[in-house]
Design a protein around this motif. Sequence first.
Motif, PDB file in Angstrom:
ATOM      1  N   UNK A   1      64.460  26.651  44.650  1.00 56.04           N
ATOM      2  CA  UNK A   1      65.748  26.204  44.987  1.00 56.04           C
ATOM      3  C   UNK A   1      66.795  27.031  44.042  1.00 56.04           C
ATOM      4  N   UNK A   2      68.016  26.973  44.286  1.00 54.63           N
ATOM      5  CA  UNK A   2      68.922  27.970  43.574  1.00 54.63           C
ATOM      6  C   UNK A   2      68.849  27.172  42.153  1.00 54.63           C
ATOM      7  N   UNK A   3      69.084  28.069  41.174  1.00 57.36           N
ATOM      8  CA  UNK A   3      69.003  27.750  39.683  1.00 57.36           C
ATOM      9  C   UNK A   3      67.371  27.313  39.556  1.00 57.36           C
ATOM     10  N   UNK A   4      66.547  27.301  40.387  1.00 58.37           N
ATOM     11  CA  UNK A   4      65.035  27.150  39.653  1.00 58.37           C
ATOM     12  C   UNK A   4      64.488  28.290  39.120  1.00 58.37           C
ATOM     13  N   UNK A   5      63.103  28.172  38.695  1.00 59.70           N
ATOM     14  CA  UNK A   5      62.701  29.261  38.097  1.00 59.70           C
ATOM     15  C   UNK A   5      61.697  30.042  39.236  1.00 59.70           C
ATOM     16  N   UNK A   6      62.381  30.899  39.835  1.00 63.25           N
ATOM     17  CA  UNK A   6      62.039  31.749  40.867  1.00 63.25           C
ATOM     18  C   UNK A   6      60.845  32.625  40.308  1.00 63.25           C
ATOM     19  N   UNK A   7      60.997  33.173  38.974  1.00 60.39           N
ATOM     20  CA  UNK A   7      60.075  34.173  38.669  1.00 60.39           C
ATOM     21  C   UNK A   7      58.480  33.633  38.542  1.00 60.39           C
ATOM     22  N   UNK A   8      58.363  32.341  38.103  1.00 64.09           N
ATOM     23  CA  UNK A   8      57.078  31.538  38.398  1.00 64.09           C
ATOM     24  C   UNK A   8      56.679  31.605  39.717  1.00 64.09           C
ATOM     25  N   UNK A   9      57.520  31.139  40.573  1.00 59.89           N
ATOM     26  CA  UNK A   9      57.151  31.228  42.043  1.00 59.89           C
ATOM     27  C   UNK A   9      56.450  32.471  42.738  1.00 59.89           C
ATOM     28  N   UNK A  10      57.196  33.778  42.142  1.00 57.37           N
ATOM     29  CA  UNK A  10      56.550  34.993  42.492  1.00 57.37           C
ATOM     30  C   UNK A  10      55.290  35.343  41.841  1.00 57.37           C
ATOM     31  N   UNK A  11      55.152  34.958  40.793  1.00 54.86           N
ATOM     32  CA  UNK A  11      53.821  35.249  40.353  1.00 54.86           C
ATOM     33  C   UNK A  11      52.732  34.401  41.084  1.00 54.86           C
ATOM     34  N   UNK A  12      53.034  33.111  41.373  1.00 53.46           N
ATOM     35  CA  UNK A  12      52.060  32.304  42.010  1.00 53.46           C
ATOM     36  C   UNK A  12      51.797  32.905  43.379  1.00 53.46           C
ATOM     37  N   UNK A  13      52.908  33.405  43.913  1.00 54.33           N
ATOM     38  CA  UNK A  13      52.990  33.859  45.229  1.00 54.33           C
ATOM     39  C   UNK A  13      52.023  34.946  45.220  1.00 54.33           C
ATOM     40  N   UNK A  14      52.039  36.030  44.222  1.00 51.24           N
ATOM     41  CA  UNK A  14      51.074  36.959  44.182  1.00 51.24           C
ATOM     42  C   UNK A  14      49.562  36.595  43.933  1.00 51.24           C
ATOM     43  N   UNK A  15      49.349  35.561  43.127  1.00 53.32           N
ATOM     44  CA  UNK A  15      48.064  35.044  42.827  1.00 53.32           C
ATOM     45  C   UNK A  15      47.512  34.405  44.092  1.00 53.32           C
ATOM     46  N   UNK A  16      48.440  34.025  44.923  1.00 56.41           N
ATOM     47  CA  UNK A  16      47.908  33.401  46.271  1.00 56.41           C
ATOM     48  C   UNK A  16      47.533  34.360  47.020  1.00 56.41           C
ATOM     49  N   UNK A  17      48.294  35.465  47.304  1.00 62.81           N
ATOM     50  CA  UNK A  17      47.758  36.642  47.967  1.00 62.81           C
ATOM     51  C   UNK A  17      46.828  37.289  47.388  1.00 62.81           C
ATOM     52  N   UNK A  18      46.318  37.297  46.271  1.00 67.46           N
ATOM     53  CA  UNK A  18      45.085  37.942  45.569  1.00 67.46           C
ATOM     54  C   UNK A  18      43.963  36.992  46.265  1.00 67.46           C
ATOM     55  N   UNK A  19      44.088  35.685  46.073  1.00 68.80           N
ATOM     56  CA  UNK A  19      43.063  34.624  46.619  1.00 68.80           C
ATOM     57  C   UNK A  19      42.750  34.903  47.642  1.00 68.80           C
ATOM     58  N   UNK A  20      43.825  34.955  48.654  1.00 67.55           N
ATOM     59  CA  UNK A  20      43.338  35.062  50.125  1.00 67.55           C
ATOM     60  C   UNK A  20      42.905  36.627  50.415  1.00 67.55           C
ATOM     61  N   UNK A  21      43.305  37.489  49.823  1.00 65.19           N
ATOM     62  CA  UNK A  21      42.493  38.760  50.025  1.00 65.19           C
ATOM     63  C   UNK A  21      41.259  38.834  49.324  1.00 65.19           C
ATOM     64  N   UNK A  22      40.918  38.029  48.355  1.00 63.81           N
ATOM     65  CA  UNK A  22      39.387  38.130  48.041  1.00 63.81           C
ATOM     66  C   UNK A  22      38.621  37.450  48.814  1.00 63.81           C
ATOM     67  N   UNK A  23      39.197  36.233  49.501  1.00 68.46           N
ATOM     68  CA  UNK A  23      38.394  35.585  50.484  1.00 68.46           C
ATOM     69  C   UNK A  23      37.980  36.109  51.551  1.00 68.46           C
ATOM     70  N   UNK A  24      39.061  37.132  52.098  1.00 67.96           N
ATOM     71  CA  UNK A  24      38.890  37.847  53.133  1.00 67.96           C
ATOM     72  C   UNK A  24      37.638  39.136  52.870  1.00 67.96           C
ATOM     73  N   UNK A  25      37.662  39.532  51.713  1.00 68.90           N
ATOM     74  CA  UNK A  25      36.673  40.390  51.219  1.00 68.90           C
ATOM     75  C   UNK A  25      35.348  39.949  51.350  1.00 68.90           C
ATOM     76  N   UNK A  26      35.318  38.555  50.696  1.00 68.91           N
ATOM     77  CA  UNK A  26      33.931  38.000  50.647  1.00 68.91           C
ATOM     78  C   UNK A  26      33.339  37.875  51.965  1.00 68.91           C
ATOM     79  N   UNK A  27      34.393  37.165  52.751  1.00 62.95           N
ATOM     80  CA  UNK A  27      33.772  36.742  54.167  1.00 62.95           C
ATOM     81  C   UNK A  27      33.451  38.009  55.035  1.00 62.95           C
TER      82      UNK A  27
END
Length: 738
Positions: A152-178
């Motif tokens: 939301x507006x005024x929230x800590x969006x930077x943390x959400x950006x880093x968590x999103x990148x971490x989520x992308x990495x986990x999904x990519x790692x899962x695809x590589x493993x599978x």
Amino acid sequence: MDTEGTHDAQHTAPQPSDGAHRPEPVVPRPAVPRTPPAAAPRTPPPPAAPPTVPAPPATPPGAAPSGSAAPEPPLLSWLRTPRPASAPGIWTLGHRPRPAQEPDRVPGRQLISGAVISFLCGWLLWSLLWNKYLGGYWLWPLLLLTPDSWRTAGGDKMIFVWVTYLYYGLVLALLVVVFGRMGRWPEFARRFLWPVLGRFRNRAPAAPRPQPAADRAQWPDLRAHGATDAADKLAAEARTGRMNDVDVARIERAWRSVRSGKNSLASFTDTVLRHGAAACAHPSGRRDLPRRTAHHDLLAHQVRIGTTADDLRNPYQHRGAGCALDPGVLGTSLLAVGPAGSGKTTRVVKPVVESMCLQALAGQSAVIVVGPAGSDLGPDEAFDVVVRVGRPDPDCDLDLYGGTTDPDEAAGILAEALVGDLAEQLPGGDSRRAATALAQLLGPFRAAHDRFPTVPELRELLDGAPQAMSALRTALQDGGDHTLLRELDARARQSERSGDLGVLLADRIALLDRPAFAAFFDPTGSTRQVSLRALDHPLRVRIELPERGHAEASRILARLVLAQFTECAVARADRSLFACLVLDEAAHTVTAEALRGMQRLRSANAGAVLTLRSLDDIPDALRGTLLGTVGCRMAFAGVTTWDGARFAEVWGKEWVETRDVTDRQIIAEGAAMKAFHLFRHLVTGKAATAKAVTVRTVERERWSASDLANSVPPGHAVLSVTSVAGEHAPPVLVDLRS
């Protein structure tokens, strides 16, 4: 310790408490170019001083790292190379053990296509996830696990950006493993990618230097037992390049004599500090051979003879491994069978001879090499003594009686040499009556003349020459030995009977009473004679037989050396040295008595290496016994099917898993299916079938006679080894050219 521990190790007598010098045993000098003969003792003294310090071997073990400013000597890398425990017959220097069973191996084409297809599928799925139609759906776990305030507006969006990148990495790692697991990417990289990348590397990274307590280059065993000064001296010699692998093996043997209590620590340390790498030298003073033609590992006592072929008939753990021989397997004796030109001498016998000579220089073995004149078994400088039977002006002679003073023992050895190949035709089926007839003459003659008779004298006595018998009887009467007179009279009475063995013995000894052998077999002491009684010293002896022109005499001498070796090796008081007899071309040499003697070698730290062109060169009744007596058997390319049948029988059978595949035609039941099958047949040219696989376990020969005769490539051989401890290795196909 001035006797240079090599000699001290041969005796079990305790050392004087004051470290006094002990006299050296007398052994022959190295072979040198022939000079006019002169009266000499039977065994000459060692040289006055050792030669200059030799350079490291031309082809040193191990490889020195390149690219550094001051590379360490290759000897240090050789010392630090691991030697893992392995099955007998495997080259242990730098060996990497493999599993006993071969893992499921996917064909290369299928592995590449599967890796590419799985990668494309994974890339397609990743692209779809970023598509605008699916992008909002695959992020719901992220939205569910994170608070709304981050978005939301005024929230800590930077943390959400880093968590999103971490989520992308986990999904990519899962695809590589599978998809990597589906496409076998690790196996693809191991079989194709890493070898290609390895070719572009300048050099392998240097192995980490082991800790001082485990670094063999620092001589940790000496340091642990109080010989720190000697260890420092030897480590410095190795670092500066003044030491070679023979020095290491020789000094380690001298150290073992100290640990066993045969020598004192003080004398060992004093010798090492004074002589450095040249301490405890061989009696000849030599520290290496003039040149080497094979790869040796003197710490493991091994010589490499080839590489186990990558063949389906070889066990998986042996494929690609180096093949080696050592005293541990040669102690069960080795038989090599193959036609002329198959490589028996050049690829097996010569490396074994070279290895035994190196180990003799290290004070670990004694070797007797017997072969026809002109055979390439090493240069003369590699031996202490070279006996050329039948050559004029000999430097050394061969003792016909094996160095014994017992007439009965001498008669038994000589009878085996003269008529051992005719034992089945003799009364009683062995050579015991022939030995008795010889003993009835050798005993009285030695009592009368304090020596055994020469070849002409023995021939006259066996012929029953009146003058020779009368002279011997007179000498015994003058000495008053009535017991031996009765022996002589008994021989005279037996010589008058029909079928007396003295006639046969006289005919056989006449083969040695030829002008070419006039300067040989002289027991009067006028020439230097080689006696196999000296097998408790690190001797290197080569005996050349006059096969051309004197074939039967050469066979007699070969049987004589074999009989003397089996007798003397077992009778040694000190069996710490490995005694090895190498008999190149043993045709018409193997007898029933010789086989009984070879069976005793295993417990006497001794062994024999025999080569044959065919098993037909020995009596049929002894072929199975010979193959059962030796523990190492070798069949070369070109053996006949009947020789191969003998090897196949002794190697036995094994349980193997077989698969029978049958094709069953598929019957189409509908018009569409029939049309599809017709189209498939037109495209592929084959009818639609279904495969049925039947798996069975059956017992089959390890190597059949047909395989040995027709499937062994040139330059290869099938080898099976057995160690003295009883470990067996299955027969494997060995490439002797690698």
